[in-house]
Design an enzyme around this catalytic site. Structure first.
Site, short mmCIF file in Angstrom:
data_model
loop_
_atom_site.label_atom_id
_atom_site.label_comp_id
_atom_site.label_asym_id
_atom_site.label_seq_id
_atom_site.Cartn_x
_atom_site.Cartn_y
_atom_site.Cartn_z
N LEU A 1 11.54 1.32 7.20
CA LEU A 1 10.98 1.71 5.91
C LEU A 1 11.63 3.02 5.46
CD1 LEU A 1 8.66 1.12 3.78
CD2 LEU A 1 7.31 2.78 5.09
N LYS B 1 6.57 -1.97 1.99
CA LYS B 1 5.37 -1.37 2.58
C LYS B 1 4.19 -2.33 2.43
CE LYS B 1 3.34 3.21 3.24
NZ LYS B 1 3.79 3.29 4.65
N TYR C 1 0.83 -1.20 0.00
CA TYR C 1 0.00 0.00 0.00
C TYR C 1 0.86 1.25 0.00
CZ TYR C 1 0.98 0.96 4.94
OH TYR C 1 1.60 1.26 6.13
N GLU D 1 12.25 2.69 14.26
CA GLU D 1 11.26 3.61 13.68
C GLU D 1 9.98 3.51 14.48
OE1 GLU D 1 10.25 2.39 9.70
OE2 GLU D 1 10.12 0.28 10.26
#
Length: 287
Positions: free
Chosen positions: A207, A149, A33, A182
């Site tokens: 990411l 992702k 996505y 993250e």
């Protein structure tokens, strides 16, 4: 006006939108996505988002649902039909519909594409920027390929829920060595005592955020110093500033982590400066 969604070639009422029960995104989280900001009638950083979509699809060996040019037009049309000038769109591509089996479906099975769009309340974002947000830290328990992702976000959802129950708004993942990775849906930055902006390298373990990438362009334009390196939780707690970046929020200042105040417990000036300069630097494509 009712919201409109694009689902596999059709524009339908959001309330009526559906996918097949054997879509592999539903059965296996077998899909990817992108979420992209829309501001003042412009799509922000679309080229970089589509480049990352291409990488994610390639890593999972999922075909593009249509050409890049056609997809761009569908995105624009979805935004127009939803009258979005300030908000976001969500785009999801899965491996498609097939009889449930762990191995890939037959070659030629068309991927599924869903796009939704909505307006957002600028006042809510402004309040978070003015007041800052709170975060907690958690040991990372996700799969190793977080650079893709993927729609497989159950660990992230559990982390966000744990943050909510702790009175915070984000969970920051930490590796086994106590180094910051993250957020559950964000990239993490600090401003060290020397005024250098620091963020973890994106080669592995996090990411490569689009906002993170564009923010580096912003930092260069502002003449600020940046370093891509690992940093520990203790260094984060001792930082002059901590902030998080994501497509829908740009740059949220963090005022406390695990109940400990960051600096004086108020948003810092560096995060404000880069946030204010972001839109001027980012790519803007008219709807």
């Amino acid at each position: 006006m009712p919201r409109i969604a694009y689902v596999n070639g059709r524009y339908v009422k959001h309330s009526d939108a559906s996918v097949h029960i054997e879509d592999r995104g539903y059965q296996f989280a077998d899909g990817v996505y992108e979420v992209c900001e829309v501001r003042h009638g412009y799509i922000v950083d679309l080229t970089r988002h589509l480049n990352r979509l291409d990488r994610s699809l390639g890593e999972l060996r999922i075909a593009w649902p249509m050409s890049r040019a056609a997809l761009t037009q569908v995105i624009r049309e979805t935004l127009r039909r939803n009258h979005v000038r300030n908000g976001l769109f969500y785009m999801q591509v899965t491996r498609g519909v097939a009889r449930r089996d762990h191995v890939f479906p037959a070659e030629g099975t068309p991927p599924s594409l869903v796009i939704t769009a909505k307006s957002t309340d600028a006042k809510i974002i402004a309040a978070k920027n003015a007041n800052g947000i709170k975060a907690i830290t958690l040991v990372d328990n996700r799969w190793d390929r977080v650079d893709i992702k993927s729609v497989g976000l159950l660990p992230n959802a559990m982390a966000r829920q744990q943050a909510k129950e702790a009175g915070a708004q984000e969970a920051i993942y930490v590796d086994g060595n106590g180094m910051v990775k993250e957020g559950a849906a964000t990239n993490v930055w600090i401003v060290d005592p020397d005024g250098t902006l620091v963020t973890r390298p994106a080669e592995h373990g996090i990411l490569r955020g689009i906002t993170r990438t564009t923010l580096m362009d912003v930092v260069a334009k502002l003449g600020l110093t940046i370093a891509e390196r690992n940093f520990s939780v203790s260094e984060m707690l001792a930082a002059r500033e901590v902030f998080l970046t994501a497509a829908t929020s740009i740059c949220f200042p963090v005022v406390s982590v695990d109940g400990q105040a960051i600096a004086n417990g108020h948003p810092g000036s560096v995060s404000q400066k880069v946030r204010e300069a972001f839109f001027d630097v980012a790519e803007k494509i008219a709807i």
